[in-house]
Design a protein around this motif. Structure first.
Motif, PDB file in Angstrom:
ATOM      1  N   ALA A  41       0.823  -1.202   0.000  1.00  0.00           N
ATOM      2  CA  ALA A  41       0.000   0.000   0.000  1.00  0.00           C
ATOM      3  C   ALA A  41       0.864   1.262   0.000  1.00  0.00           C
ATOM      4  O   ALA A  41       0.350   2.359   0.046  1.00  0.00           O
ATOM      5  N   GLY A  42       2.178   1.096  -0.045  1.00  0.00           N
ATOM      6  CA  GLY A  42       3.075   2.227  -0.115  1.00  0.00           C
ATOM      7  C   GLY A  42       3.238   3.006   1.181  1.00  0.00           C
ATOM      8  O   GLY A  42       3.621   4.157   1.173  1.00  0.00           O
ATOM      9  N   LYS A  43       2.967   2.404   2.301  1.00  0.00           N
ATOM     10  CA  LYS A  43       3.056   3.104   3.590  1.00  0.00           C
ATOM     11  C   LYS A  43       4.090   2.479   4.506  1.00  0.00           C
ATOM     12  O   LYS A  43       3.902   2.422   5.705  1.00  0.00           O
ATOM     13  N   GLY A  44       5.184   2.009   3.966  1.00  0.00           N
ATOM     14  CA  GLY A  44       6.189   1.340   4.795  1.00  0.00           C
ATOM     15  C   GLY A  44       5.989  -0.150   4.719  1.00  0.00           C
ATOM     16  O   GLY A  44       5.264  -0.646   3.885  1.00  0.00           O
ATOM     17  N   GLY A  45       6.627  -0.862   5.589  1.00  0.00           N
ATOM     18  CA  GLY A  45       6.422  -2.304   5.594  1.00  0.00           C
ATOM     19  C   GLY A  45       7.699  -3.087   5.666  1.00  0.00           C
ATOM     20  O   GLY A  45       8.480  -2.910   6.588  1.00  0.00           O
ATOM     21  N   ASN A  46       7.928  -3.915   4.686  1.00  0.00           N
ATOM     22  CA  ASN A  46       9.025  -4.867   4.715  1.00  0.00           C
ATOM     23  C   ASN A  46      10.166  -4.445   3.789  1.00  0.00           C
ATOM     24  O   ASN A  46       9.936  -3.926   2.705  1.00  0.00           O
ATOM     25  N   ALA A  47      11.396  -4.713   4.215  1.00  0.00           N
ATOM     26  CA  ALA A  47      12.574  -4.391   3.416  1.00  0.00           C
ATOM     27  C   ALA A  47      12.589  -5.286   2.175  1.00  0.00           C
ATOM     28  O   ALA A  47      12.551  -6.514   2.277  1.00  0.00           O
ATOM     29  N   THR A  48      12.620  -4.652   1.013  1.00  0.00           N
ATOM     30  CA  THR A  48      12.472  -5.337  -0.269  1.00  0.00           C
ATOM     31  C   THR A  48      13.489  -4.756  -1.246  1.00  0.00           C
ATOM     32  O   THR A  48      13.895  -3.608  -1.116  1.00  0.00           O
ATOM     33  N   VAL A  49      13.877  -5.550  -2.260  1.00  0.00           N
ATOM     34  CA  VAL A  49      14.811  -5.087  -3.283  1.00  0.00           C
ATOM     35  C   VAL A  49      14.520  -5.822  -4.589  1.00  0.00           C
ATOM     36  O   VAL A  49      13.886  -6.884  -4.586  1.00  0.00           O
ATOM     37  N   GLY A  50      15.022  -5.279  -5.701  1.00  0.00           N
ATOM     38  CA  GLY A  50      14.888  -5.963  -6.996  1.00  0.00           C
ATOM     39  C   GLY A  50      13.463  -6.003  -7.473  1.00  0.00           C
ATOM     40  O   GLY A  50      12.769  -4.991  -7.507  1.00  0.00           O
ATOM     41  N   TYR A  51      13.014  -7.187  -7.847  1.00  0.00           N
ATOM     42  CA  TYR A  51      11.653  -7.403  -8.325  1.00  0.00           C
ATOM     43  C   TYR A  51      10.788  -7.968  -7.197  1.00  0.00           C
ATOM     44  O   TYR A  51      10.226  -9.051  -7.302  1.00  0.00           O
ATOM     45  N   GLY A  52      10.723  -7.256  -6.090  1.00  0.00           N
ATOM     46  CA  GLY A  52       9.885  -7.691  -4.977  1.00  0.00           C
ATOM     47  C   GLY A  52      10.526  -8.734  -4.086  1.00  0.00           C
ATOM     48  O   GLY A  52       9.826  -9.432  -3.357  1.00  0.00           O
ATOM     49  N   HIS A  53      11.855  -8.829  -4.118  1.00  0.00           N
ATOM     50  CA  HIS A  53      12.543  -9.797  -3.263  1.00  0.00           C
ATOM     51  C   HIS A  53      12.501  -9.320  -1.815  1.00  0.00           C
ATOM     52  O   HIS A  53      12.979  -8.221  -1.503  1.00  0.00           O
ATOM     53  N   ALA A  98      -4.956  -4.373   0.687  1.00  0.00           N
ATOM     54  CA  ALA A  98      -3.581  -4.322   1.207  1.00  0.00           C
ATOM     55  C   ALA A  98      -3.537  -3.218   2.258  1.00  0.00           C
ATOM     56  O   ALA A  98      -3.819  -2.063   1.951  1.00  0.00           O
ATOM     57  N   GLY A  99      -3.231  -3.587   3.457  1.00  0.00           N
ATOM     58  CA  GLY A  99      -3.142  -2.598   4.533  1.00  0.00           C
ATOM     59  C   GLY A  99      -4.465  -1.913   4.808  1.00  0.00           C
ATOM     60  O   GLY A  99      -4.484  -0.739   5.156  1.00  0.00           O
ATOM     61  N   GLY A 100      -5.577  -2.623   4.592  1.00  0.00           N
ATOM     62  CA  GLY A 100      -6.901  -2.064   4.859  1.00  0.00           C
ATOM     63  C   GLY A 100      -7.459  -1.189   3.749  1.00  0.00           C
ATOM     64  O   GLY A 100      -8.545  -0.626   3.899  1.00  0.00           O
ATOM     65  N   VAL A 101      -6.741  -1.041   2.654  1.00  0.00           N
ATOM     66  CA  VAL A 101      -7.219  -0.246   1.514  1.00  0.00           C
ATOM     67  C   VAL A 101      -7.126  -1.072   0.231  1.00  0.00           C
ATOM     68  O   VAL A 101      -6.503  -2.133   0.213  1.00  0.00           O
ATOM     69  N   ARG A 102      -7.755  -0.549  -0.818  1.00  0.00           N
ATOM     70  CA  ARG A 102      -7.695  -1.191  -2.125  1.00  0.00           C
ATOM     71  C   ARG A 102      -6.849  -0.318  -3.070  1.00  0.00           C
ATOM     72  O   ARG A 102      -7.386   0.530  -3.773  1.00  0.00           O
ATOM     73  N   PRO A 103      -5.541  -0.530  -3.088  1.00  0.00           N
ATOM     74  CA  PRO A 103      -4.686   0.292  -3.962  1.00  0.00           C
ATOM     75  C   PRO A 103      -5.026   0.071  -5.438  1.00  0.00           C
ATOM     76  O   PRO A 103      -5.256  -1.067  -5.876  1.00  0.00           O
ATOM     77  N   ARG A 104      -5.071   1.158  -6.204  1.00  0.00           N
ATOM     78  CA  ARG A 104      -5.386   1.052  -7.638  1.00  0.00           C
ATOM     79  C   ARG A 104      -4.432   0.114  -8.359  1.00  0.00           C
ATOM     80  O   ARG A 104      -4.827  -0.635  -9.246  1.00  0.00           O
ATOM     81  N   GLY A 105      -3.145   0.179  -7.980  1.00  0.00           N
ATOM     82  CA  GLY A 105      -2.173  -0.692  -8.633  1.00  0.00           C
ATOM     83  C   GLY A 105      -2.462  -2.163  -8.419  1.00  0.00           C
ATOM     84  O   GLY A 105      -2.294  -2.974  -9.325  1.00  0.00           O
TER      85      GLY A 105
END
Length: 187
Positions: A55-67, A159-166
């Motif tokens: 949802a673009g509000k923080g979260g988990n450390a990620t890199v590359g193509y969603g790794h 995702a995260g209580g909202v429905r992100p357009r993406g």
């Protein structure tokens, strides 16, 4: 439940021969290059670690193509060290291929009906993005109601209580891939 192409029960003469044909493929399945490109297009390459929860509000450390580097936000933890200076597209693709092993195992283990390659690729993309809580969709596929599956993808847009357009766009695209073999991952 036995695999669909492995067993057939009929009420015909047991001494007769029965040939079953389907344009759909039986197991084992493997994701196609088009499927990998489709997933990479939705995940979008990020050379440096970022926090992502869908949802673009923080979260988990990620890199590359969603790794997923680790659960939780960027913190300087040990798993982040190999990625501090960023990664190349080639390295991100290698991580993606490794990461795809789990969703492929899930789909191969849980789906018991034959699939077209594009149907399999859509399911792997979905499970890659939602590794748990996906049984409803996989059970519908197993029911053999292939025509109802594209709409079912849209039930997984929170995702995260909202429905992100993406995410809504991604689910529509996965549904289109499952239905028509349309590998379009444009946003």
């Amino acid at each position: 439940m036995p695999d669909a192409l492995g067993t057939a029960v009929t009420n015909t003469n047991p001494d007769s021969n029965l040939v079953v044909q389907s344009r759909r493929l039986g197991k084992p399945w493997k994701i196609s290059q088009h499927g990998i490109t489709f997933i990479a297009g939705w995940e979008a390459f990020m050379p440096h670690i970022y926090d992502n929860d869908g949802a673009g509000k923080g979260g988990n450390a990620t890199v590359g193509y969603g790794h997923l580097v680790h659960m939780g936000p960027i913190s300087g933890a040990a798993p982040e060290v190999p990625f501090r200076n960023g990664i190349t597209i080639a390295q991100a693709r290698e991580l993606l291929l490794l990461d795809l092993e789990y969703p492929e195992r899930i789909v191969n283990k849980n789906i018991r009906v034959p699939l077209y390659q594009f149907e399999y690729d859509a399911l792997v993309c979905f499970v890659y993005n939602l590794p748990s809580g996906n049984a409803g969709l996989l059970n519908l596929v197993n029911s053999g109601h292939y025509d109802r599956v594209p709409a079912k993808f849209l039930e997984y847009t929170m995702a995260g209580g909202v429905r992100p357009r993406g995410l809504i766009k991604r689910r529509r695209s996965e549904g289109s891939l499952f239905k028509d073999g349309n590998y379009d991952h444009s946003h």
